[in-house]
Design an enzyme around this catalytic site. Sequence first.
Site, mmCIF file in Angstrom:
data_model
loop_
_atom_site.group_PDB
_atom_site.id
_atom_site.type_symbol
_atom_site.label_atom_id
_atom_site.label_comp_id
_atom_site.label_asym_id
_atom_site.label_seq_id
_atom_site.Cartn_x
_atom_site.Cartn_y
_atom_site.Cartn_z
ATOM 1 N N GLN A 162 24.634 -26.493 19.965
ATOM 2 C CA GLN A 162 23.183 -26.496 19.868
ATOM 3 C C GLN A 162 22.800 -26.685 18.402
ATOM 4 O O GLN A 162 23.200 -25.904 17.536
ATOM 5 C CB GLN A 162 22.583 -25.188 20.384
ATOM 6 C CG GLN A 162 21.059 -25.230 20.432
ATOM 7 C CD GLN A 162 20.421 -23.910 20.780
ATOM 8 O OE1 GLN A 162 20.452 -22.986 19.967
ATOM 9 N NE2 GLN A 162 19.845 -23.803 21.962
ATOM 10 N N TYR A 193 10.762 -21.663 17.343
ATOM 11 C CA TYR A 193 11.328 -22.176 16.098
ATOM 12 C C TYR A 193 10.721 -23.539 15.770
ATOM 13 O O TYR A 193 9.792 -24.004 16.439
ATOM 14 C CB TYR A 193 12.852 -22.209 16.190
ATOM 15 C CG TYR A 193 13.443 -20.819 16.336
ATOM 16 C CD1 TYR A 193 13.230 -19.851 15.359
ATOM 17 C CD2 TYR A 193 14.177 -20.460 17.463
ATOM 18 C CE1 TYR A 193 13.755 -18.567 15.492
ATOM 19 C CE2 TYR A 193 14.701 -19.184 17.606
ATOM 20 C CZ TYR A 193 14.494 -18.239 16.620
ATOM 21 O OH TYR A 193 14.996 -16.969 16.758
ATOM 22 N N ARG A 212 23.924 -12.831 27.775
ATOM 23 C CA ARG A 212 24.359 -11.432 27.659
ATOM 24 C C ARG A 212 25.349 -10.997 28.729
ATOM 25 O O ARG A 212 26.190 -10.134 28.461
ATOM 26 C CB ARG A 212 23.122 -10.526 27.613
ATOM 27 C CG ARG A 212 22.462 -10.617 26.253
ATOM 28 C CD ARG A 212 21.033 -10.142 26.156
ATOM 29 N NE ARG A 212 20.508 -10.592 24.870
ATOM 30 C CZ ARG A 212 19.999 -11.809 24.654
ATOM 31 N NH1 ARG A 212 19.894 -12.661 25.649
ATOM 32 N NH2 ARG A 212 19.595 -12.170 23.460
ATOM 33 N N CYS A 219 20.137 -3.200 27.078
ATOM 34 C CA CYS A 219 19.734 -2.294 26.004
ATOM 35 C C CYS A 219 19.261 -3.076 24.783
ATOM 36 O O CYS A 219 18.547 -2.544 23.934
ATOM 37 C CB CYS A 219 20.895 -1.381 25.623
ATOM 38 S SG CYS A 219 22.313 -2.270 24.920
#
Length: 449
Positions: free
Chosen positions: A155, A241, A383, A409
């Site tokens: 990326q 971004y 994640r 979390c």
Amino acid sequence: MRRAKDLWSLLGFRFGEPQILPLQKPFIYFPLFFERCNLGQNFLYQERSIMQTKHKVLFQSLSLGKLALNNRLALAPTHVGMGGDRGTVTDQILCYYYARAKAGLGLVIVEATGVTGRYAFTPGLGLGAASDHSIPGLRDLASVIHWGNAKAVVQLMAGQGAQALTHQGKRALVGPSAVPALIQREGLPKAIRGFEKMNPEQPRPLEKSEIEDLKASFIRAAERVKKAGFDGVEIHGAHGYLLCQFTSPYFNRRHDDYGGSPERRWRLSVDLIQDIKEKIGQDFVVGYRFSAREGIPGGLELDESVKMAKAIQGAGADYLSVSHGCYAVASDTFPKGEDTFTKDAAEIRKEVSIPVMCANFQDPDRAAAAIEEGSADIIALSRPLLADPLWPEKVKEGRSEEIIHCIRCYECARAAVVEHLPVRCPVNPKLGFERFDPQCFPRPGGKIG
């Protein structure tokens, strides 16, 4: 409990009844016992086979342009802060990516990699492709991902724009217009509440000549990635971004070739895709990641995102990756639940003919359903693979119940975007220490146990 009853029934027992073992004929009973044990093993295997069937759509092949993938699972580009001081590939980076590639992914998308060091950029041990010095490390990274039997894409990130938040000495804070970043002040996940204390400065608008220079830097970075042996690049146009700011009606208030109308706001992204295809080759994969909804008043909404997606496809993109949000709505980018982007991905997929990738899944049932129902073509895992790199392997082998799940979390996000440190995970103590684990040492045809 049902499985236990079924297994014991195969062995000739009845729940709730006293059992009398035919010990007077052990030579008859024990062969029968072992025969029935084998039946029990077959029963458990059949149940696991049923789970594999339920998830088999995740392991169907797919092509991105002319690039053939083994399955529909991808490592989403995730900043992990394990690079060197100058954006170099480290041994830890090699072991981290190899461990995930080898576990059965079809595609690995390397985290956001900078194309220039000219403008302000949040510190934090990321990766870079801004000079030829990056090529040797990137070549090693491409090799270890391919050793893991996955395809490899990097990326590329034009910059953070206003979301770099502050001017940094000689590195100016820039954007399409002089519009500061927006920061979410309330409702953030506990781990990233440090965001609330950030005070964005006003960026300097990029000159038209600087935009042309930025495009040239982007193409040179893509050429380095190609030279290093990667199969393609993904353009980062999401999450507020720099490229996302150019497509945004809120952040982009220009009145030139790069702003004013939706088409001119998309132009920088469209030009980058066309230039890469023209200068590097049609077989070199180019994907585009974007926020289908920016999540701010006056920002990009789904109806315009659908039109932009069609323009991106027309420019030559090989796939689209759908996400949400920017720093103003960080809780959209880091949501409490899963499957939050899927409806928008489905709307976009109806209007394009190239594969659509969608993130934010943990449950393999829901991931498989998204593909089965036509909402997405590829599932991007971020994640879930920090928490358990063996997620793909466990699903394929019918061991989904053994997956170590991300608990949301967002300690990883705090490390990456608040503290600018290497990421860690409370449910996976090995994360960040793969370089010390022999099972994660890259080797051609190796096996992660």
